[in-house]
Design an enzyme around this catalytic site. Structure first.
Site, PDB file in Angstrom:
ATOM      1  N   TYR A 174     -73.175 -19.532  26.260  1.00  0.00           N
ATOM      2  CA  TYR A 174     -73.618 -20.170  25.022  1.00  0.00           C
ATOM      3  C   TYR A 174     -73.718 -21.682  25.094  1.00  0.00           C
ATOM      4  O   TYR A 174     -74.570 -22.277  24.468  1.00  0.00           O
ATOM      5  CB  TYR A 174     -72.697 -19.786  23.849  1.00  0.00           C
ATOM      6  CG  TYR A 174     -72.961 -18.383  23.343  1.00  0.00           C
ATOM      7  CD1 TYR A 174     -73.953 -18.138  22.404  1.00  0.00           C
ATOM      8  CD2 TYR A 174     -72.255 -17.294  23.847  1.00  0.00           C
ATOM      9  CE1 TYR A 174     -74.234 -16.858  21.960  1.00  0.00           C
ATOM     10  CE2 TYR A 174     -72.525 -16.004  23.404  1.00  0.00           C
ATOM     11  CZ  TYR A 174     -73.518 -15.797  22.463  1.00  0.00           C
ATOM     12  OH  TYR A 174     -73.799 -14.527  22.026  1.00  0.00           O
TER      13      TYR A 174
ATOM     14  N   GLU B 157     -75.606 -12.080  27.097  1.00  0.00           N
ATOM     15  CA  GLU B 157     -75.699 -12.742  25.785  1.00  0.00           C
ATOM     16  C   GLU B 157     -76.060 -14.198  25.986  1.00  0.00           C
ATOM     17  O   GLU B 157     -75.550 -14.853  26.900  1.00  0.00           O
ATOM     18  CB  GLU B 157     -74.356 -12.726  25.024  1.00  0.00           C
ATOM     19  CG  GLU B 157     -74.041 -11.462  24.306  1.00  0.00           C
ATOM     20  CD  GLU B 157     -72.699 -11.522  23.581  1.00  0.00           C
ATOM     21  OE1 GLU B 157     -72.335 -12.600  23.060  1.00  0.00           O
ATOM     22  OE2 GLU B 157     -72.012 -10.496  23.566  1.00  0.00           O
TER      23      GLU B 157
ATOM     24  N   HIS C 124     -66.140  -4.048  22.135  1.00  0.00           N
ATOM     25  CA  HIS C 124     -66.613  -5.372  21.718  1.00  0.00           C
ATOM     26  C   HIS C 124     -65.729  -5.838  20.562  1.00  0.00           C
ATOM     27  O   HIS C 124     -66.128  -5.806  19.402  1.00  0.00           O
ATOM     28  CB  HIS C 124     -68.094  -5.304  21.324  1.00  0.00           C
ATOM     29  CG  HIS C 124     -68.795  -6.629  21.330  1.00  0.00           C
ATOM     30  ND1 HIS C 124     -69.907  -6.897  22.098  1.00  0.00           N
ATOM     31  CD2 HIS C 124     -68.541  -7.775  20.653  1.00  0.00           C
ATOM     32  CE1 HIS C 124     -70.311  -8.145  21.891  1.00  0.00           C
ATOM     33  NE2 HIS C 124     -69.493  -8.693  21.004  1.00  0.00           N
TER      34      HIS C 124
ATOM     35  N   ARG D 199     -78.929  -3.837  24.282  1.00  0.00           N
ATOM     36  CA  ARG D 199     -77.487  -3.775  24.504  1.00  0.00           C
ATOM     37  C   ARG D 199     -76.789  -3.579  23.154  1.00  0.00           C
ATOM     38  O   ARG D 199     -76.942  -4.399  22.255  1.00  0.00           O
ATOM     39  CB  ARG D 199     -76.992  -5.068  25.173  1.00  0.00           C
ATOM     40  CG  ARG D 199     -75.489  -5.121  25.319  1.00  0.00           C
ATOM     41  CD  ARG D 199     -74.993  -6.338  26.115  1.00  0.00           C
ATOM     42  NE  ARG D 199     -73.542  -6.321  26.132  1.00  0.00           N
ATOM     43  CZ  ARG D 199     -72.749  -7.317  25.742  1.00  0.00           C
ATOM     44  NH1 ARG D 199     -73.264  -8.460  25.337  1.00  0.00           N
ATOM     45  NH2 ARG D 199     -71.439  -7.174  25.758  1.00  0.00           N
TER      46      ARG D 199
ATOM     47  N   GLU E  43     -66.206  -9.947  26.820  1.00  0.00           N
ATOM     48  CA  GLU E  43     -65.488 -11.210  26.675  1.00  0.00           C
ATOM     49  C   GLU E  43     -63.973 -11.054  26.540  1.00  0.00           C
ATOM     50  O   GLU E  43     -63.394 -11.402  25.496  1.00  0.00           O
ATOM     51  CB  GLU E  43     -66.024 -12.006  25.483  1.00  0.00           C
ATOM     52  CG  GLU E  43     -67.503 -12.344  25.608  1.00  0.00           C
ATOM     53  CD  GLU E  43     -67.984 -13.352  24.574  1.00  0.00           C
ATOM     54  OE1 GLU E  43     -67.233 -13.677  23.640  1.00  0.00           O
ATOM     55  OE2 GLU E  43     -69.130 -13.815  24.725  1.00  0.00           O
TER      56      GLU E  43
HETATM   57  C1  PNW Z   1     -69.652 -13.942  21.499  1.00  0.00           C
HETATM   58  N1  PNW Z   1     -66.038 -19.202  20.294  1.00  0.00           N
HETATM   59  O1  PNW Z   1     -68.412 -14.279  20.988  1.00  0.00           O
HETATM   60  C2  PNW Z   1     -69.648 -12.487  21.155  1.00  0.00           C
HETATM   61  O2  PNW Z   1     -69.739 -11.615  22.251  1.00  0.00           O
HETATM   62  C3  PNW Z   1     -70.537 -12.102  20.032  1.00  0.00           C
HETATM   63  O3  PNW Z   1     -69.965 -10.987  19.412  1.00  0.00           O
HETATM   64  C4  PNW Z   1     -70.720 -13.281  19.087  1.00  0.00           C
HETATM   65  O4  PNW Z   1     -71.410 -12.938  17.932  1.00  0.00           O
HETATM   66  C5  PNW Z   1     -71.427 -14.368  19.875  1.00  0.00           C
HETATM   67  O5  PNW Z   1     -70.659 -14.742  20.988  1.00  0.00           O
HETATM   68  C6  PNW Z   1     -71.740 -15.613  19.067  1.00  0.00           C
HETATM   69  O6  PNW Z   1     -70.558 -16.245  18.660  1.00  0.00           O
HETATM   70  C7  PNW Z   1     -67.916 -15.548  20.863  1.00  0.00           C
HETATM   71  O7  PNW Z   1     -65.491 -19.420  19.176  1.00  0.00           O
HETATM   72  C8  PNW Z   1     -67.207 -15.796  19.715  1.00  0.00           C
HETATM   73  O8  PNW Z   1     -66.005 -20.034  21.208  1.00  0.00           O
HETATM   74  C9  PNW Z   1     -66.593 -17.000  19.543  1.00  0.00           C
HETATM   75  C10 PNW Z   1     -66.693 -17.972  20.509  1.00  0.00           C
HETATM   76  C11 PNW Z   1     -67.409 -17.729  21.667  1.00  0.00           C
HETATM   77  C12 PNW Z   1     -68.026 -16.504  21.832  1.00  0.00           C
END
Ligand code: PNW
Length: 476
Positions: A314, A382, A125, A80, A170
């Site tokens: 996450y 992700e 993105h 991806r 996102e």
């Molecule tokens: C995702 N937060 O973003 C993104 O899709 C990626 O580009 C990024 O590198 C990955 O998660 C890891 O952080 C986020 O602050 C960025 O809660 C920030 C947050 C959550 C997701």
């Protein structure tokens, strides 16, 4: 990862890793690329750890073949990546096409296919062309049609070979961090207002792009289009407290439901969002109409505009009710939500402060999506584990994380009947982690940012992920 039972994954399971253009490509001003909001945000200084920038990043613009070696070493079936909109269309519009940008993505796609790796491409993105930000960016109504033209251009140019598309990555993070908190580009701090407008225009943009694909490209190209939604899993902080329980439902509605409800359920925002935002607008004396826009009857509805569910997961949160607190009188997204997510002290934190490691939250979230939103196939687009401080190539914690997480995904498939089609680790490479710069490492491959060669070296987790993939492919 010997204990993981790989036989629970379907034989055609997509084993992937993910990246995003601004985080890896570098080459920010070469070969006709136009600037994006992240170039502006980084160059303005002050918004990113030690004023790091994506000017060079992993230099994947020049070192793509090194990335391809990593992909092959892992044995991925899918990769991806995202397209840098302003590399392809320097001012964001199809009035000016950059042939070198087209050539770059053609090469990447062709190389992947020659290696039997299927590309999944994200159109957006976080990296809006600066020229479009100058016209109002995601807060402007016109952006939806401009995005649709960009998407149409990509479907036409690359869609003979690309069968999996993500329109937006996102929208929650882009709207909230970029337009409410101001911690992500374009750095707008306009609490309680721009966040909903930006989110709305992203949904309109996605809807138009999906319809364009569905009408004009699907008959010939037979691919699938969705948008990648991030969500934490959320549970009440005090399970016996009805206020926390209600706050948890609001928290889920304001995070996942904000975009999932219009696309997968009703064609409109969750009832709780409408009710809360409208009543609070009245209470706080906000008079300029609803802060949560309405979908116009003159445009296609977002309902049904996804061919699969794309989930970025996450972490998890325990939720407390905020209705009595200081946010009560504050015009803000969190005030509207009336709920706050906190980290349970028993959860380990990996790297970045917000990332509590809760693998079983993913299983619960997958079941929730199936029960509350859709039985469409799900791709986990992700999921990953970050490292801070000294580099650990022998990353035992990350190895355990992937093992535990894949076990939970396996349970979602075999015990909960969730139709999970694939899993994309974030990320293939250590890269520019937005406001944390290079201080946070998410890669399956380490990148040595201290030398111009930007050498890629597999972490132990990369080798173990490769072993899982190879085991699954040899057994099914
Ligand atoms: C995702 N937060 O973003 C993104 O899709 C990626 O580009 C990024 O590198 C990955 O998660 C890891 O952080 C986020 O602050 C960025 O809660 C920030 C947050 C959550 C997701």
């Amino acid at each position: 990862m010997s204990v993981l039972d790989v036989t629970v994954f379907p034989h055609d399971f997509a084993w992937g890793a993910a990246t995003a253009a601004y985080q890896i490509e570098g080459g920010w001003d070469v070969d006709g690329r136009g600037p994006s909001v992240w170039d502006t945000f980084c160059h303005a200084k002050g918004g990113v750890f030690e004023d790091h920038t994506g000017d060079v990043a992993c230099n994947s613009y020049q070192l793509w073949e090194e990335d391809l070696k990593c992909i092959q070493q892992l044995g991925l079936t899918h990769y991806r990546l995202s397209i840098s909109w302003s590399r392809l269309l320097p001012d964001g519009t199809t009035n000016h096409v950059n042939p070198k940008g087209v050539a770059y993505y053609n090469k990447v796609i062709d190389d992947l296919i020659a290696c039997n790796v299927k590309p999944m491409i994200t159109l957006y993105h976080m990296d809006l062309p600066q020229a479009l930000q100058d016209l109002g960016g995601w807060s402007s109504t016109e952006i939806a049609d401009i995005f649709e033209s960009y998407a149409r251009f990509c479907f036409k140019t690359f869609g003979d070979r690309v069968k999996l598309w993500i329109t937006l990555n996102e929208p929650y993070v882009c709207a909230k961090l970029g337009h409410e908190d101001g911690t992500f580009a374009p750095g707008i701090k306009d609490p309680g207002i721009s966040v909903y407008l930006a989110g709305h225009n992203m949904l309109r943009a996605h809807t138009k792009a999906w319809h364009t694909y569905n009408t004009h490209f699907r008959p010939l190209q037979a691919g699938q289009v969705s948008l990648a939604l991030n969500s934490d899993w959320a549970e009440p902080s005090d399970p016996g407290c009805p206020k926390d329980a209600a706050a948890t439902e609001r928290y889920k509605d304001f995070t996942l439901g904000w975009f999932a409800c219009p696309v997968f359920c009703t064609g409109d925002y969750p009832e709780s969002m409408r009710a809360r935002i409208e009543s609070r607008s009245l209470d706080l004396g906000y008079k300029q109409g609803s802060r949560l826009p309405r979908f116009s009857k003159d445009e296609p509805s977002p309902l049904g505009t996804a061919d699969f569910f794309a989930l970025n997961y996450y972490t998890s949160r325990k939720v407390i009710d905020l209705n009595g607190g200081s946010k009560k009188s504050e015009l803000s997204f969190v005030g509207d939500q009336g709920a706050e997510g906190v980290v349970d002290p028993s959860w380990p934190i990996c790297g970045v402060h917000w990332l509590a490691v809760v693998p079983d939250g993913l299983r619960k979230l997958l079941k929730y999506i199936k029960d509350a939103y859709t039985s469409l196939p799900v791709y986990i687009t992700e999921n990953g584990f970050s490292q801070m401080g000294p580099v650990q190539i022998e990353d035992a914690d990350r190895c355990r994380f992937y093992q535990d997480t894949l076990q939970e995904v396996g349970k979602a498939v075999s015990q909960d009947g969730v139709n999970v089609k694939g899993y994309f680790a974030w990320s293939l490479l250590d890269n520019f982690e937005w406001s944390h710069g290079y201080s946070v490492r998410f890669g399956l491959f380490h990148v040595d940012f201290s030398t111009p060669e930007l050498k890629r070296t597999s972490y132990r987790s990369g080798r173990e992920y490769a072993a899982v993939i190879s085991k699954h492919r040899s057994q099914t």
